[in-house]
Design a protein around this motif. Structure first.
Motif, PDB file in Angstrom:
ATOM      1  N   VAL A   1       0.831  -1.212   0.000  1.00  0.00           N
ATOM      2  CA  VAL A   1       0.000   0.000   0.000  1.00  0.00           C
ATOM      3  C   VAL A   1       0.862   1.257   0.000  1.00  0.00           C
ATOM      4  CG1 VAL A   1      -1.967  -1.149   1.117  1.00  0.00           C
ATOM      5  CG2 VAL A   1      -0.220  -0.056   2.531  1.00  0.00           C
ATOM      6  N   ASP A   2       0.230   2.394  -0.306  1.00  0.00           N
ATOM      7  CA  ASP A   2       0.931   3.673  -0.288  1.00  0.00           C
ATOM      8  C   ASP A   2       1.276   4.072   1.138  1.00  0.00           C
ATOM      9  OD1 ASP A   2       0.584   3.783  -3.020  1.00  0.00           O
ATOM     10  OD2 ASP A   2      -1.087   5.201  -2.947  1.00  0.00           O
ATOM     11  N   GLY A   3       2.399   4.770   1.273  1.00  0.00           N
ATOM     12  CA  GLY A   3       2.799   5.280   2.575  1.00  0.00           C
ATOM     13  C   GLY A   3       3.411   6.655   2.401  1.00  0.00           C
ATOM     14  N   ILE A   4       4.030   7.148   3.452  1.00  0.00           N
ATOM     15  CA  ILE A   4       4.695   8.457   3.393  1.00  0.00           C
ATOM     16  C   ILE A   4       5.841   8.359   2.394  1.00  0.00           C
ATOM     17  CG2 ILE A   4       5.990  10.185   4.713  1.00  0.00           C
ATOM     18  CD1 ILE A   4       4.458   9.041   7.215  1.00  0.00           C
ATOM     19  N   ASP A   5       5.839   9.216   1.382  1.00  0.00           N
ATOM     20  CA  ASP A   5       6.869   9.214   0.340  1.00  0.00           C
ATOM     21  C   ASP A   5       7.013   7.864  -0.367  1.00  0.00           C
ATOM     22  OD1 ASP A   5       7.479  11.890   0.914  1.00  0.00           O
ATOM     23  OD2 ASP A   5       8.905  11.285   2.474  1.00  0.00           O
ATOM     24  N   PHE A   6       5.942   7.083  -0.415  1.00  0.00           N
ATOM     25  CA  PHE A   6       5.992   5.795  -1.116  1.00  0.00           C
ATOM     26  C   PHE A   6       4.684   5.559  -1.851  1.00  0.00           C
ATOM     27  CE2 PHE A   6       5.075   1.221  -1.381  1.00  0.00           C
ATOM     28  CZ  PHE A   6       6.185   0.807  -2.104  1.00  0.00           C
ATOM     29  N   LYS A   7       4.779   5.417  -3.176  1.00  0.00           N
ATOM     30  CA  LYS A   7       3.609   5.112  -4.003  1.00  0.00           C
ATOM     31  C   LYS A   7       3.786   3.689  -4.544  1.00  0.00           C
ATOM     32  CE  LYS A   7       1.082   8.884  -4.044  1.00  0.00           C
ATOM     33  NZ  LYS A   7       0.331   8.785  -2.798  1.00  0.00           N
ATOM     34  N   ALA A   8       2.949   2.781  -4.079  1.00  0.00           N
ATOM     35  CA  ALA A   8       3.057   1.369  -4.453  1.00  0.00           C
ATOM     36  C   ALA A   8       3.058   1.171  -5.973  1.00  0.00           C
ATOM     37  CB  ALA A   8       1.922   0.574  -3.808  1.00  0.00           C
ATOM     38  N   ALA A   9       2.198   1.906  -6.690  1.00  0.00           N
ATOM     39  CA  ALA A   9       2.057   1.715  -8.136  1.00  0.00           C
ATOM     40  C   ALA A   9       3.312   2.115  -8.912  1.00  0.00           C
ATOM     41  CB  ALA A   9       0.852   2.480  -8.654  1.00  0.00           C
ATOM     42  N   LYS A  10       4.166   2.940  -8.316  1.00  0.00           N
ATOM     43  CA  LYS A  10       5.407   3.321  -8.995  1.00  0.00           C
ATOM     44  C   LYS A  10       6.327   2.104  -9.141  1.00  0.00           C
ATOM     45  CE  LYS A  10       9.564   6.158  -8.643  1.00  0.00           C
ATOM     46  NZ  LYS A  10      10.334   7.114  -7.856  1.00  0.00           N
ATOM     47  N   TYR A  11       6.278   1.210  -8.148  1.00  0.00           N
ATOM     48  CA  TYR A  11       7.198   0.075  -8.107  1.00  0.00           C
ATOM     49  C   TYR A  11       6.558  -1.269  -8.439  1.00  0.00           C
ATOM     50  CZ  TYR A  11      10.063   3.538  -5.754  1.00  0.00           C
ATOM     51  OH  TYR A  11      10.773   4.670  -5.459  1.00  0.00           O
ATOM     52  N   PHE A  12       5.240  -1.378  -8.258  1.00  0.00           N
ATOM     53  CA  PHE A  12       4.571  -2.670  -8.422  1.00  0.00           C
ATOM     54  C   PHE A  12       3.342  -2.558  -9.304  1.00  0.00           C
ATOM     55  CE2 PHE A  12       6.874  -2.665  -4.436  1.00  0.00           C
ATOM     56  CZ  PHE A  12       7.598  -3.845  -4.532  1.00  0.00           C
ATOM     57  N   ASP A  13       3.343  -3.298 -10.418  1.00  0.00           N
ATOM     58  CA  ASP A  13       2.172  -3.285 -11.303  1.00  0.00           C
ATOM     59  C   ASP A  13       1.026  -4.093 -10.688  1.00  0.00           C
ATOM     60  OD1 ASP A  13       2.932  -5.952 -13.590  1.00  0.00           O
ATOM     61  OD2 ASP A  13       4.100  -5.369 -11.840  1.00  0.00           O
ATOM     62  N   ILE A  14       1.350  -5.161  -9.956  1.00  0.00           N
ATOM     63  CA  ILE A  14       0.340  -5.931  -9.222  1.00  0.00           C
ATOM     64  C   ILE A  14       0.708  -5.791  -7.753  1.00  0.00           C
ATOM     65  CG2 ILE A  14      -0.638  -8.221  -8.803  1.00  0.00           C
ATOM     66  CD1 ILE A  14       0.122  -8.910 -11.729  1.00  0.00           C
ATOM     67  N   THR A  15      -0.184  -5.189  -6.955  1.00  0.00           N
ATOM     68  CA  THR A  15       0.159  -4.854  -5.567  1.00  0.00           C
ATOM     69  C   THR A  15      -0.422  -5.832  -4.542  1.00  0.00           C
ATOM     70  OG1 THR A  15      -1.723  -3.352  -5.478  1.00  0.00           O
ATOM     71  CG2 THR A  15       0.408  -2.380  -6.035  1.00  0.00           C
TER      72      THR A  15
END
Length: 170
Positions: free
Chosen positions: A128-142
């Motif tokens: 999931v997204d967190g502070i200064d972290f966007k899951a979709a930037k690194y993972f196409d399937i989360t």
């Protein structure tokens, strides 16, 4: 195509050893190459289990290696926790990212996980997204999930295997 494959997904456990480690591994149901791993080491006299998992990603951001040693927000069956990224390696057309959930006493952890799994009837990890972290930037399937109906016998078998390694090394 993926849906047809998901319907056929079986709970496949691999129990094996590598040097002084015994392990039980199960493949993911969404991305089959993602594994949930339970490592048992002779160094702890086979009393502790190290739990980690992998996620494959097709995304290739230039800074993906900066995730190493970071705690990434995840949800396990909807419960907010973090996982530590222990490795990022090129794999197929993308990367395999390895995450650590920690090391735990075997009996207590297996009892906890079995109860947790039985309560939800699933074991799902979502990045999931967190502070200064966007899951979709690194993972196409989360999200991925694993069947753990055979968790206890599989980890018990790995634990027995660990004890034989210990016996052979001493």
């Amino acid at each position: 195509m993926i849906i047809a494959y998901q319907a056929q997904a079986e709970e496949e456990w691999t129990i094996d050893q590598f040097n002084s480690l015994a392990y039980a591994r199960v493949s993911g149901e969404v991305t089959h190459g993602d594994s949930l791993n339970f490592f048992i080491s002779t160094e702890s006299n086979c009393t502790k289990v190290y739990n980690n998992f992998t996620f494959y990603t097709y995304e290739k951001p230039g800074d993906i290696k900066q995730l190493i040693d970071k705690n990434i927000p995840i949800k396990i069956n909807g419960v907010d926790v973090t996982a530590n990224v222990i490795g990022v390696s090129p794999f197929l057309m993308g990367y395999r990212v390895s995450f650590s959930l920690g090391t735990f006493p075997i009996k207590e952890y297996m009892y906890f996980l079995k109860e947790f799994y039985d309560e939800f009837q699933k074991y799902e990890i979502e990045i999931v997204d967190g502070i200064d972290f966007k899951a979709a930037k690194y993972f196409d399937i989360t999200t991925n999930n694993w069947k753990l109906d055979k968790l206890v016998p599989s980890v018990l078998e790995a634990n027995k295997l660990c004890k034989t390694i210990d016996h052979l090394d001493s």
